[in-house]
Design a protein around this motif. Structure first.
Motif, PDB file in Angstrom:
ATOM      1  N   ASP A  12       1.740   9.712   2.072  1.00 57.28           N
ATOM      2  CA  ASP A  12       1.473   8.532   2.913  1.00 57.28           C
ATOM      3  C   ASP A  12       0.313   7.748   2.282  1.00 57.28           C
ATOM      4  O   ASP A  12      -0.747   8.318   2.020  1.00 57.28           O
ATOM      5  CB  ASP A  12       1.118   9.003   4.331  1.00 57.28           C
ATOM      6  N   MET A  13       0.539   6.473   2.038  1.00 54.51           N
ATOM      7  CA  MET A  13      -0.509   5.653   1.431  1.00 54.51           C
ATOM      8  C   MET A  13      -1.665   5.479   2.421  1.00 54.51           C
ATOM      9  O   MET A  13      -1.447   5.420   3.630  1.00 54.51           O
ATOM     10  CB  MET A  13       0.053   4.277   1.044  1.00 54.51           C
ATOM     11  N   ASP A  14      -2.884   5.362   1.892  1.00 58.83           N
ATOM     12  CA  ASP A  14      -4.050   5.194   2.760  1.00 58.83           C
ATOM     13  C   ASP A  14      -4.217   3.717   3.148  1.00 58.83           C
ATOM     14  O   ASP A  14      -4.126   2.843   2.288  1.00 58.83           O
ATOM     15  CB  ASP A  14      -5.310   5.672   2.037  1.00 58.83           C
ATOM     16  N   ASP A 110       5.237   2.921   3.794  1.00 51.79           N
ATOM     17  CA  ASP A 110       4.282   3.533   2.848  1.00 51.79           C
ATOM     18  C   ASP A 110       4.370   5.064   2.821  1.00 51.79           C
ATOM     19  O   ASP A 110       3.421   5.736   2.467  1.00 51.79           O
ATOM     20  CB  ASP A 110       2.846   3.094   3.197  1.00 51.79           C
ATOM     21  N   LYS A 164      -7.447  12.593   5.479  1.00 49.00           N
ATOM     22  CA  LYS A 164      -7.217  11.238   5.016  1.00 49.00           C
ATOM     23  C   LYS A 164      -8.539  10.520   4.978  1.00 49.00           C
ATOM     24  O   LYS A 164      -9.369  10.763   5.838  1.00 49.00           O
ATOM     25  CB  LYS A 164      -6.267  10.520   5.988  1.00 49.00           C
TER      26      LYS A 164
HETATM   27 MG    MG Z   1      -0.392   5.089   5.566  1.00 51.64          MG
END
Ligand code: MG
Ligand code: TTP
Length: 357
Positions: A12-14, A110, A164
Motif C-alpha cells: 500500500d502506497m504511503d 494504490d 506506516k
Molecule cells: Mg495508501
C-alpha cells in the motif's frame, strides 16, 4: 492432500495523493499537505481525500469535512486533486509490481497483492524481496510504500497497515493469531462501523475477542457473515491472488432529451443510473471500490471524475452518494449538460468471498 504454504505480499502506497504532490512540488517538503475540497478559509464544503503524515499529527484524516481540517490545521498546504496524474502514477507502479509475483492483483488505486510463493524459499527471503520492491519503487517513482507479508491475503493486508509509513511487517503463519488478537475488529475486511458497534455491544472489541467467541452465537446474530467473521478472526483466508479478468467495469449513461443545467434533474438522473447499474452489479455478484462519473457539456467537452471508496461495497446508498458528490463540480458551470454517466470498477466477487473459508 497437504496444501502448499503460500507467501503473500500486500503493498500500500504511503499517503498516496499527497506523496505525489510533494514529489511534484518540492517546496511542499516537510509541510503538512492536504488534498481535497477547497477549504475556503474554513467555510468550504466537501472532504479531505487524503493528507500527509505531518497533517495527521494534527489529527486530520481522509474523508473528514474540509472545514474541520481547516480548524485542526490551518497552516497546511491545501491542494485540489489531480486525478489524472494519480491514475497515471498508479498504473506505472502496478506495472513495476506485477513483475515481482507469480500472481498479481491490483486492489485499490494504490494497493496490490502479490503471490510470491514460488519466488522465495521462506519468510527470510520474502523479506529481502520486499525490501527490493520498496527500493525499486523509491528509485523509479520517488515514493514510499508499506508492505505486509503473510500466509494469505487477509493477514498480508492487515500487516501492511501495521507500520506506516515506509513499513515492512512480516507475520509468519504460526504468529498469525497472536498478531491479530490485540487489533480492533474494524481491521477485518467486511467489518464496517455498524457491525463494529454491534460486536462491541456483544463485548467483542478485538479480533482476539472475536476468535474466542462462540461461533454459533455469531451465526445467530449475523448469519453466514458471522461464520465468516469467526474464520477471519482466526487468520484463515483461502482466497487466491488473482488478476481480475472478465468484467473490469460496469457503466450506464444517459443523454438528456434537452440539454439542461437543472441540478435536480441531473442528480435524479444520476440516482436512476446508479440504481440501474447496481442491479447489474448485484446480478454479477460483484462488489466495487471505484466510482467514476462522466459529464458532457452542450459543446461536447467531456469530463470524467472518479474516486476510490474507503471500503469495497455493493450498497446502493454508497454508490448514489459517491456519484452525487462527484457530480457536484459540474453543476456549477454556466454551460448546460447533455450527457451524464456512472461507472463502477475495481471489483471483487462476493461469490469468492463466500468461499473464502
Ligand atoms: Mg495508501
Ligand atoms: P489509502 O491507501 O487508504 O490512504 P493513503 O495512501 O493516502 O494513506 P496511507 O499512508 O494510510 O495508505 O488511500 C489511497 C488514496 O485513495 C488516497 O491517497 C486518497 C484516496 N482516498 C480518498 O479519496 N478518500 C478516502 O476516504 C480514502 C481513505 C482514500
Amino acid at each position: 492432500m497437504t496444501e502448499k504454504k503460500r507467501i503473500i505480499f500486500h503493498l500500500d502506497m504511503d499517503h498516496f495523493y499527497t506523496a505525489i504532490e510533494q514529489r511534484e512540488h518540492p517546496e511542499l517538503k516537510d509541510r503538512p499537505v492536504i488534498v481535497g475540497a477547497d477549504p475556503k478559509e474554513g467555510k468550504g464544503r466537501g472532504v479531505v481525500h487524503t493528507c500527509n503524515y505531518e497533517a495527521r499529527k494534527a489529527s486530520v484524516r481522509s474523508a473528514m469535512p474540509i472545514s474541520k481540517a481547516w480548524k485542526l490545521c490551518p497552516e497546511a498546504a491545501y491542494l485540489p486533486p489531480s486525478f489524472d496524474l494519480y491514475m497515471k502514477v498508479s498504473s506505472q507502479i502496478m506495472e513495476i509490481l506485477r513483475t515481482y509475483g507469480d500472481k498479481f492483483e491490483q486492489w485499490g488505486i494504490d494497493e496490490a497483492f502479490l503471490d510470491v510463493t514460488s519466488r522465495v524459499k521462506d519468510y527470510a527471503e520474502a523479506e529481502v524481496l520486499a525490501r527490493q520492491i520498496k527500493k525499486d519503487i523509491l528509485e523509479k517513482q520517488k515514493l514510499t510504500c508499506s508492505i505486509g507479508i503473510g500466509p494469505n491475503k487477509l493477514v498480508a493486508k492487515i500487516a501492511s497497515d501495521f507500520q506506516k509509513p515506509d513499513g515492512l511487517t512480516v507475520v509468519r503463519e504460526q504468529e498469525t493469531e497472536e498478531f491479530l488478537a490485540p487489533l480492533s475488529v474494524r481491521k477485518l475486511l467486511w467489518i464496517g462501523k455498524k457491525t463494529e458497534q454491534k460486536l462491541n455491544t456483544m463485548g467483542i472489541k478485538t479480533i482476539g475477542d472475536l476468535a474466542h467467541h462462540n461461533p454459533t452465537v455469531l451465526f445467530d446474530e449475523f448469519g453466514a457473515a458471522g461464520t465468516q467473521f469467526y474464520v477471519m478472526a482466526h487468520g484463515i483466508d483461502r482466497s487466491e491472488v488473482e488478476e481480475r479478468s472478465g468484467v473490469k467495469s460496469v457503466s450506464r449513461d444517459l443523454t438528456f432529451e434537452e440539454d439542461t443545467s437543472d441540478p435536480q434533474l441531473i442528480l435524479t438522473a444520476m440516482d436512476n443510473l446508479s440504481a440501474d447499474l447496481l442491479e447489474d452489479v448485484l446480478k454479477r455478484s460483484l462488489c466495487f471500490r471505484t466510482v467514476t462519473i462522466r459529464a458532457r457539456y452542450e459543446d461536447f467537452e467531456t469530463h470524467t471524475h472518479g474516486k476510490s471508496l474507503p471500503h469495497i461495497t455493493n450498497r446502493l446508498q454508497d454508490l448514489k452518494k459517491a456519484a452525487r458528490e462527484l457530480m457536484q463540480p459540474y453543476l456549477k458551470s454556466n454551460r448546460k449538460i447533455r450527457l451524464v454517466g456512472v461507472r463502477v470498477s475495481n471489483f471483487t466477487s462476493t461469490e469468492k468471498q463466500k468461499t473464502l473459508a
